[in-house]
Design an enzyme around this catalytic site. Structure first.
Site, mmCIF file in Angstrom:
data_model
loop_
_atom_site.group_PDB
_atom_site.id
_atom_site.type_symbol
_atom_site.label_atom_id
_atom_site.label_comp_id
_atom_site.label_asym_id
_atom_site.label_seq_id
_atom_site.Cartn_x
_atom_site.Cartn_y
_atom_site.Cartn_z
ATOM 1 N N ASP A 1 0.873 -1.147 0.097
ATOM 2 C CA ASP A 1 0.039 -0.014 -0.080
ATOM 3 C C ASP A 1 0.841 1.166 0.049
ATOM 4 O O ASP A 1 1.970 1.212 0.610
ATOM 5 C CB ASP A 1 -1.051 -0.110 1.140
ATOM 6 C CG ASP A 1 -1.936 1.125 1.466
ATOM 7 O OD1 ASP A 1 -2.671 1.344 0.498
ATOM 8 O OD2 ASP A 1 -1.454 2.014 2.430
ATOM 9 N N GLU B 1 2.068 -0.217 -4.936
ATOM 10 C CA GLU B 1 0.903 0.857 -5.428
ATOM 11 C C GLU B 1 1.915 2.212 -5.610
ATOM 12 O O GLU B 1 2.708 2.526 -4.611
ATOM 13 C CB GLU B 1 0.050 0.951 -4.371
ATOM 14 C CG GLU B 1 -1.001 2.049 -4.689
ATOM 15 C CD GLU B 1 -2.181 2.381 -3.514
ATOM 16 O OE1 GLU B 1 -3.262 2.673 -4.010
ATOM 17 O OE2 GLU B 1 -1.624 2.272 -2.261
#
Length: 718
Positions: free
Chosen positions: A370, A407
């Site tokens: 993330d 990401e």
């Protein structure tokens, strides 16, 4: 009663425990004689280890004050406790200067979780004032000091002995990226709905009960949204429409990087969750699935300066977090209140140790990071890419072989797509956006869509098409059905005045906002869903789909449903019956990708004719052969992929594949490429309803094909 550095506080438990110096290893390490405890803290003045007989006790059974000479090596404090074992509850107290202005937030009244704890007991309760390092009633806010003891919280660290678990003959499946089809899911939301018709709803066991469904769909990897320990009750707002308390159902606020949450297992949450997760991994591996964890190392659930003191903040705040120039405050590249200091040596080691643990002891197969760009920033926020933790992770000899998916952006404006070190794949946000806009009918995208379908060589030319993880939707944003049902986000129930969530959805409702029974609108929406899945599965790269999209799951226009633990957000399995035609199409197009290796090349197209027969590995067309229209006003594109891979000659010949995409407002007639001694057969035409949209027995077509508006055809040569 006092014995050296040992204090005995609980007369109801008369066991005298012997301690010795121990060794500088972090966490709680079990051997046949007892447990070695170790914790890093650089700026503290005193460290105390407390043992608890029960996780709900607020008085320790034993207290050990560590000697700064005897029980300290460098900045690691350590102690060995004899005759304790697996299941022991414990916590740390770390004392020192409380000076938030200078970034120091030590508070001896706070019982802290071990950053290396493999399990956390009970549940966090942030309604309790005790877990805050400051006096919540003071006008000075975090500049005040709390003397309320937080041991009343049931969240104790738990000693775990991983060696007692029998993995039998479990091994990592090691599915190549080119063959991977990723299914992103939230453990709770996937099966929590009563109409999931399973016994263990909202748990890892619930996923096991749905494995036959996942196998039938055709996916072979599950990407689990965060499963590190977190607090579902951390949100203090209520739903302004229903009045119900909002819940952190996504879990993107981790509190312990080694501890699997007990929220997704049946039990008391006193350590058994570790072994239940191992059972889950073992069961999925036996069925040929890989497990990818969505991991959050960029921030923690301790939040900003007004958050609780649970672990890192109280252990050494200025080491674990990136602080602002005014050290009272935190840099917030994550958008979640704080930023983990990922390129500090101690923090880097913590993250790598965590990843190693999940690979070696928990047998997971990969990680999706993330806001991974934060891991590539230095302490001043500058991008350092190949000099960062990202490089260390990719080259780590233990983590090596695991899937690493980034990401490539963060909440502070960093966007580093294509810039990650060798060994990393990336969520391709440009693929997502360009496909959404092209399918909607936007202009000026034909050249870019060609690049994305061909594997995004502009981003990953120094790697492989497989570095591109292609997706249309994910947990962030609209579901695929909402993408074709809403012009605007509808996040009112999140309690943030509809200000949260992105405004750039590239969506369209085709005439009515939200759900409808209008058959004409439903037809075009379904058609667009099939278009999305077709592009996703015929593109070079690694495809990922989001749970429930295969049968038109809706979040009713909420594009940021992180706090919605309600039946409206739980996967509605009734829609699998309501949209069985879409489910069957998705299942078939996934299988089509699997049986045609020419859609899964590990190298980029060259556009060259290797055979001498005038047919390059890929050719681009418009409605006329070899005349693609890449002008601004173009909304159509066609291409042909040769079934012969001249770069990788180890693979057998495949069918040639021809694809035509038409997103004009009118039908178009496409000339088809000439084939020597072969003909074109239609497999897919997204304009038709099921079962004619995907033919199990392909039909021969003529030299021209009329592609209807807002539709895609896929032909194979035979």
């Amino acid at each position: 009663m006092k014995n050296s550095n040992f204090y005995y506080n609980n007369p109801d438990n008369s066991v005298l425990l012997k301690s010795s110096r121990g060794y500088p290893k972090l966490g709680a390490i079990v051997d046949s004689g007892g447990v070695n405890f170790g914790i890093f803290t650089k700026n503290s003045t005193k460290v105390i280890l407390e043992l608890y007989q029960n996780f709900y006790d607020d008085i320790p059974s034993h207290v050990f004050e560590l000697d700064p000479i005897k029980n300290k090596t460098g900045d690691i404090w350590h102690i060995y406790i004899h005759n304790i074992k697996h299941g022991q509850f414990y916590g740390w107290r770390v004392d020192g200067v409380y000076d938030p202005i200078n970034g120091l937030r030590f508070n001896k009244y706070k019982l802290l979780s071990d950053p290396y704890a493999k399990a956390i007991s009970g549940s966090y309760n942030w309604d309790e004032d005790s877990v805050y390092g400051y006096d919540k009633k003071s006008s000075l806010l975090d500049l005040s000091f709390s003397t309320i003891d937080s041991a009343k919280s049931p969240t104790k660290s738990v000693v775990i002995d991983d060696s007692v678990y029998d993995w039998e003959d479990d091994v990592h499946p090691r599915i190549p990226l080119k063959d991977l089809i990723i299914y992103e899911m939230n453990v709770r939301l996937f099966t929590m709905n009563p109409n999931s018709n399973i016994k263990n709803r909202g748990t890892f066991d619930g996923i096991i009960e749905k494995l036959s469904y996942l196998k039938d769909l055709g996916v072979n990897a599950v990407e689990l949204m965060p499963i590190f320990e977190f607090n579902p009750n951390s949100i203090i707002r209520n739903n302004p429409i229903t009045g119900e308390k909002l819940k952190d159902v996504w879990g993107y606020n981790p509190l312990a990087f080694f501890a699997v949450t007990g929220n997704y297992s049946n039990g008391l949450k006193i350590g058994e969750q570790v072994f239940l997760f191992k059972d889950f991994v073992k069961a999925l591996h036996k069925e040929g699935f890989e497990i990818i964890l969505d991991v959050v190392y960029n921030h923690t659930g301790e939040g900003n300066e007004l958050g609780p003191t649970l672990s890192f903040r109280g252990i050494d705040n200025s080491v674990y977090y990136i602080l602002s120039k005014n050290k009272r405050y935190y840099e917030n590249y994550s958008g979640c209140g704080n930023t983990f200091n990922c390129n500090n040596t101690v923090v880097k080691n913590l993250i790598i140790d965590s990843l190693r643990y999940w690979v070696t002891e928990m047998h997971v197969d990969g990680f999706r990071f993330d806001l991974a760009s934060i891991l590539g920033r230095d302490s001043n926020g500058n991008w350092i890419g190949d000099l960062s933790l990202l490089k260390d992770i990719a080259e780590d000899p233990i983590i090596s072989g695991s899937k690493l998916i980034a990401e490539g952006w963060d909440a502070a404006g960093g966007y580093f797509l294509g810039a990650f070190p060798e060994g990393w794949a990336e969520w391709n946000g440009k693929f997502r956006d360009s496909v959404r806009k092209f399918v909607r009918g936007d202009m000026g995208l034909t050249g870019e869509i060609a690049c994305r379908i061909a594997g995004s060589e502009d981003l990953y030319g120094n790697k492989s098409p497989m570095a591109s993880v292609n997706f249309i939707t994910s947990h962030d944003g609209f579901t695929m059905w909402d993408l074709v049902s809403y012009n605007n986000k509808h996040n009112e129930e999140n309690g943030e005045n509809n200000q949260d969530g992105t405004n750039d959805n590239y969506s369209f409702n085709y005439g009515i906002e939200g759900e409808t029974n209008n058959l004409d609108i439903l037809k075009v929406r379904k058609q667009q869903i099939k278009n999305f899945f077709t592009i996703l599965m015929i593109s070079q790269g690694t495809p990922m789909i989001y749970m429930g999209d295969e049968f038109c799951r809706t979040q009713y226009g909420n594009n940021n449903a992180y706090c919605q633990d309600t039946i409206k957000n739980w996967v509605d399995w009734k829609r699998k019956d309501d949209f069985s035609d879409i489910f069957q199409f998705v299942r078939k197009v996934i299988n089509f990708r699997k049986i045609h290796h020419t859609l899964r090349r590990e190298h980029f197209f060259t556009g060259k004719d290797y055979s001498g027969d005038g047919i390059p590995d890929i050719t681009w067309h418009g409605i006329k052969l070899n005349q693609p229209d890449f002008s601004y006003y173009s909304k159509s594109l066609a291409f042909m992929i040769s079934g012969i891979d001249f770069v990788n000659q180890n693979v057998p010949p495949d069918n040639d594949i021809y694809v035509a995409l038409n997103f004009y407002e009118k039908d178009l007639s496409f000339e088809l490429p000439f084939l020597n001694n072969k003909s074109w057969f239609r497999v897919i035409d997204t304009y038709f309803d099921s079962p004619d949209d995907f033919l199990d027995f392909p039909q021969k077509v003529s030299n021209n094909y009329i592609v209807k508006t807002k539709s895609i055809i896929v032909l194979i040569s035979k």
